[in-house]
Enzyme design. Structure first.
Site, PDB file in Angstrom:
ATOM      1  N   HIS A 112      -8.228  -4.668  -3.291  1.00 29.38           N
ATOM      2  CA  HIS A 112      -8.695  -3.282  -3.337  1.00 29.38           C
ATOM      3  C   HIS A 112      -9.291  -3.001  -4.705  1.00 29.38           C
ATOM      4  O   HIS A 112      -8.638  -3.170  -5.741  1.00 29.38           O
ATOM      5  CB  HIS A 112      -7.540  -2.326  -3.036  1.00 29.38           C
ATOM      6  CG  HIS A 112      -7.076  -2.401  -1.610  1.00 29.38           C
ATOM      7  ND1 HIS A 112      -5.789  -2.124  -1.228  1.00 29.38           N
ATOM      8  CD2 HIS A 112      -7.754  -2.731  -0.472  1.00 29.38           C
ATOM      9  CE1 HIS A 112      -5.683  -2.269   0.093  1.00 29.38           C
ATOM     10  NE2 HIS A 112      -6.869  -2.633   0.563  1.00 29.38           N
ATOM     11  N   GLU A 115      -7.784  -0.833  -7.875  1.00 33.12           N
ATOM     12  CA  GLU A 115      -6.459  -1.143  -8.405  1.00 33.12           C
ATOM     13  C   GLU A 115      -6.595  -2.093  -9.596  1.00 33.12           C
ATOM     14  O   GLU A 115      -6.199  -3.251  -9.539  1.00 33.12           O
ATOM     15  CB  GLU A 115      -5.593  -1.720  -7.286  1.00 33.12           C
ATOM     16  CG  GLU A 115      -5.448  -0.750  -6.107  1.00 33.12           C
ATOM     17  CD  GLU A 115      -4.849  -1.384  -4.861  1.00 33.12           C
ATOM     18  OE1 GLU A 115      -4.422  -2.548  -4.923  1.00 33.12           O
ATOM     19  OE2 GLU A 115      -4.814  -0.712  -3.815  1.00 33.12           O
ATOM     20  N   ARG A 172     -12.274   1.528  -2.714  1.00 32.63           N
ATOM     21  CA  ARG A 172     -11.197   0.643  -2.237  1.00 32.63           C
ATOM     22  C   ARG A 172     -11.726  -0.634  -1.573  1.00 32.63           C
ATOM     23  O   ARG A 172     -11.202  -1.723  -1.801  1.00 32.63           O
ATOM     24  CB  ARG A 172     -10.337   1.413  -1.232  1.00 32.63           C
ATOM     25  CG  ARG A 172      -9.291   0.614  -0.465  1.00 32.63           C
ATOM     26  CD  ARG A 172      -8.584   1.519   0.531  1.00 32.63           C
ATOM     27  NE  ARG A 172      -7.740   0.813   1.482  1.00 32.63           N
ATOM     28  CZ  ARG A 172      -6.420   0.696   1.384  1.00 32.63           C
ATOM     29  NH1 ARG A 172      -5.794   1.195   0.339  1.00 32.63           N
ATOM     30  NH2 ARG A 172      -5.716   0.078   2.324  1.00 32.63           N
ATOM     31  N   HIS A 240      -1.064  -5.712  -5.571  1.00 30.96           N
ATOM     32  CA  HIS A 240      -1.719  -4.415  -5.402  1.00 30.96           C
ATOM     33  C   HIS A 240      -1.133  -3.406  -6.386  1.00 30.96           C
ATOM     34  O   HIS A 240      -0.266  -3.714  -7.195  1.00 30.96           O
ATOM     35  CB  HIS A 240      -1.506  -3.902  -3.969  1.00 30.96           C
ATOM     36  CG  HIS A 240      -2.295  -4.631  -2.934  1.00 30.96           C
ATOM     37  ND1 HIS A 240      -3.497  -4.175  -2.447  1.00 30.96           N
ATOM     38  CD2 HIS A 240      -2.037  -5.799  -2.283  1.00 30.96           C
ATOM     39  CE1 HIS A 240      -3.959  -5.019  -1.549  1.00 30.96           C
ATOM     40  NE2 HIS A 240      -3.089  -6.017  -1.424  1.00 30.96           N
ATOM     41  N   GLU A 314       3.390  -4.008  -5.219  1.00 31.09           N
ATOM     42  CA  GLU A 314       2.700  -2.787  -5.629  1.00 31.09           C
ATOM     43  C   GLU A 314       3.131  -2.502  -7.067  1.00 31.09           C
ATOM     44  O   GLU A 314       4.301  -2.217  -7.323  1.00 31.09           O
ATOM     45  CB  GLU A 314       3.071  -1.607  -4.719  1.00 31.09           C
ATOM     46  CG  GLU A 314       2.636  -1.763  -3.269  1.00 31.09           C
ATOM     47  CD  GLU A 314       1.160  -1.497  -3.055  1.00 31.09           C
ATOM     48  OE1 GLU A 314       0.474  -1.121  -4.033  1.00 31.09           O
ATOM     49  OE2 GLU A 314       0.693  -1.654  -1.914  1.00 31.09           O
TER      50      GLU A 314
END
Length: 716
Positions: A112, A115, A172, A240, A314
């Site tokens: 993405h 990020e 994204r 991510h 994440e």
């Protein structure tokens, strides 16, 4: 849409009032850092072109003719993006190792585009592995057993677009031209695993658009082909941001991975979370992917379907900055996640992952068999079903062995009982069909060691009534979530019941009545709970020389809200009725369960009859959710119930007939007085025979026999 929310009367919180302002400040900080020279590469965000240049620089340092740890790195163009940009993979192998011949760990970042901390963190991990090889034994062992395949920039077109001016910072997807004038496919919905299922969108303008077909995009196809070129990808992380999570399959729906895989996912996820938190204090919640939200066609689910233990990380933060994470947080984020990679590397550098189930007990009951249980999950080897073996020995003698029998997904064996005071050591061994032996613990010179001892519980406080606890102090600053004795109402952070088995209902808890997450948690400061005085003195037990222990069960959650992981539950111990305090433990990690905490008191303070414990729960993280509870407090003694010396008749200085382990003049005086009275306690012999057998006839032989015992005991 804020006016709509207001009109509906919905409660909401604005986490970032002005995203455009954050983007402008981020760009200003990046531009200023670029004017400096000689600074670390990871102090700011880098463009796609800068990543490509740095790949070349790393090749010059670690490549075949490198100037620093040569022979570790090769680079490979694994494909081109929609717009024709190169996608580069880094292969890390020690000198002399051939690519694709050893088990591999696969890391990819940047699926993405917005990020940005992902790209930097993935690159940092690669560089740290290469830099530390040969000097850091842990890294050296990992790279001697595993190959690493690392793709820092998996979506170069989207990343390039996110750097352009014109409000594209939060882009994204990739840059696939779609019909109707929209662009982009979500590269984390384009994998051939439950494609186009829940959590993906067939609307082309959506951020979750899955694409026309699985692997329709050259970026996902390139990662797939790199995986398929290596026959032994055993572990994988799709990196991510944001939310500080460690996720594992499945993500497409509410179904867990089969055993023993699911147990390994959970145990390794928890271990990596703990390693991250130990570095800089940030807490990453470990959970199954679908518990966040259902998502189909994802990278992690696909890698797991191909046989790799796959996770999604994440990274920072939890919403204060979101995707616009300040550059000064790059290095802390990268540092803490490198620690997780080391834990993963330790696990998969062995062909079988072995762990013991359950907490290692403080002592074992004498003359009682003990069952030990292990899990053994193949990572890249095939388990020899005849190999599981438990090795044990008592008091340093010869090693004995017994088979670890398969009981469902676990392996169990029995350690025979031994005498009180004996010590048993044990370790488990599993082998692959190759064969390669794997032991737990890994270093058998540090085999698990436990002493056999009797246990006497001298105090139990199950909190079903208040035995004199101090609930709150005048200096406490918390405004809500104060300690109280109550029946907790279940929330996302608070237990739904106490620890005591039914019919127990009460425990000490921070705000028992809060009916929803955060409605009555600890806020704006700290709240204190103190036990009454506890007797841990030698006079409290019949076990002469036994060690006193304190045990309690605690519930602690600090992983939700604006500052997860920022708070601790501080536990202190005092042996002078609270005049002075010594640290006992600082609980920084969350567990949605009651956890046993057991400590040998003498390791912290001298045991007395004035022991107190203090529990301080604090909200210091600015908006975090903090809930704590304490239940089932115990004092117990572990030792061997050794009979008192027959000459030991008194507590020192006390004329009471109670042995205290010390033979002195008070014992002789006590016996003389009882003999003069012809008391039954003075009858220690059969008439005329010095044998210690009472005969109801108290005479000179009794006195002579005791005098001999006393003289032997005192050396007189």
């Amino acid at each position: 849409e804020l006016e709509t929310l207001d009109a509906l009367g919905l409660d909401y919180e604005v986490t970032i009032p002005d995203v455009d302002r954050l983007i402008a400040l981020e760009r200003q900080a990046i531009d200023e850092l670029r004017l400096l020279r000689g600074i670390d590469w990871y102090t700011t965000y880098r463009t796609n072109a800068e990543f490509n240049s740095y790949f070349t620089e790393l090749l010059g340092r670690f490549g075949p003719a490198g100037t620093e740890n040569p022979g570790l790195l090769t680079t490979e163009i694994i494909g081109q993006s929609v717009e024709g940009r190169d996608i580069t993979a880094l292969r890390i192998n020690p000198p002399g190792a051939t690519a694709n011949t050893r088990p591999a760990v696969f890391l990819n970042g940047g699926l993405h585009a917005r990020e940005w901390v992902n790209h930097a963190t993935t690159m940092y991990i690669a560089e740290e592995l290469m830099t530390r090889y040969g000097s850091d034994p842990r890294v050296t062992n990992i790279l001697d057993n595993l190959e690493f395949l690392i793709v820092p920039v998996s979506n170069p077109d989207g990343y390039e677009y996110a750097w352009q001016s014109g409000g594209t910072r939060l882009w994204r997807k990739n840059r696939r031209p779609n019909s109707g004038g929209s662009f982009g496919v979500d590269l984390n919905r384009n994998w051939d695993i439950f494609f186009a299922g829940p959590g993906a969108d067939n609307i082309q303008s959506s951020d979750l658009y899955h694409g026309p077909s699985a692997f329709s995009e050259p970026e996902t196809s390139a990662l797939r082909d790199l995986h398929n070129s290596h026959p032994q990808v055993v572990a994988h992380i799709d990196i991510h941001s944001f939310s500080q999570l460690i996720l594992w399959p499945w993500g497409y729906g509410f179904v867990s991975a089969p055993e023993p895989d699911n147990s390994l996912f959970i145990s390794l996820g928890n271990a990596m979370s703990q390693a991250i938190q130990a570095k800089n204090g940030a807490f990453y919640t470990p959970q199954q992917s679908v518990d966040l939200y259902p998502a189909s066609g994802t990278c992690s689910d696909w890698f797991y379907s191909q046989g790799a233990f796959s996770y999604t990380f994440e990274l920072r933060d939890t919403g204060s900055f979101g995707f616009i994470l300040p550059p000064e947080q790059i290095i802390p984020t990268a540092e803490e996640n490198f620690e997780a990679i080391l834990v993963m590397g330790d696990t998969f550098s062995q062909p079988i992952s072995v762990a013991q189930i359950g907490q290692t007990p403080i002592t074992l009951a004498p003359l009682t068999d003990t069952t030990v249980t292990f899990t053994a999950t193949p990572t890249y080897g095939d388990l020899d079903p005849a190999s599981p073996t438990l090795f044990y020995r008592v008091n340093g003698g010869a090693w004995q062995q017994t088979a670890l029998g398969a009981v469902g997904p676990v392996y169990q064996a029995i350690i025979p009982g031994a005498d009180c005071g004996d010590t048993v050591e044990y370790y488990a061994q599993f082998s692959t069909t190759d064969p390669i032996d794997v032991t737990f613990p890994t270093d058998i010179s540090h085999a698990i060691s436990i002493t056999y001892a009797d246990s006497q519980t001298t105090l139990v406080d199950n909190a079903e009534s208040d035995a004199g606890w101090t609930v709150g102090l005048p200096g406490d600053t918390a405004t809500t979530g104060l300690w109280e004795l109550g029946d907790p109402v279940p929330t996302g952070a608070q237990p739904g019941s106490d620890h005591t088995p039914a019919p127990g209902t009460l425990c000490f808890v921070t705000g028992a009545s809060g009916a929803s997450l955060g409605s009555d948690d600890v806020d704006d400061g700290f709240t204190t709970l103190i036990t009454p005085a506890l007797d841990a003195s030698a006079s409290a037990t019949t076990y002469l020389g036994g060690d006193p222990f304190v045990r309690y069960y605690r519930w602690y959650i600090n992983n939700a809200g604006a500052s997860p992981g920022a708070d601790i539950l501080d536990v202190d111990i005092s042996n002078d009725n609270g005049a002075t305090w010594t640290d006992l433990e600082a609980v920084g990690s969350s567990a949605t369960d009651w956890i046993e905490a057991t400590f040998r008191i003498a390791d912290f303070v001298t045991p007395t009859d004035q022991i107190k414990l203090r529990f301080i729960a604090e909200d210091a993280g600015g908006g975090s959710i903090v809930e704590a509870a304490i239940d089932d407090l115990e004092i117990f003694f572990a030792g061997c119930d050794t009979p008192a010396d027959p000459a030991d008749l008194t507590t020192t200085g006390g004329d009471n007939g109670t042995p205290d382990g010390v033979v002195d003049l008070s014992d002789f005086s006590y016996y003389l007085a009882r003999w003069s009275e012809s008391a039954a306690v003075a009858d220690v012999t059969t008439t005329g025979t010095s044998n210690g057998v009472p005969d109801t006839n108290i005479d000179l032989s009794d006195f002579s026999y005791y005098l001999g015992l006393w003289a032997t005991a005192t050396g007189g």
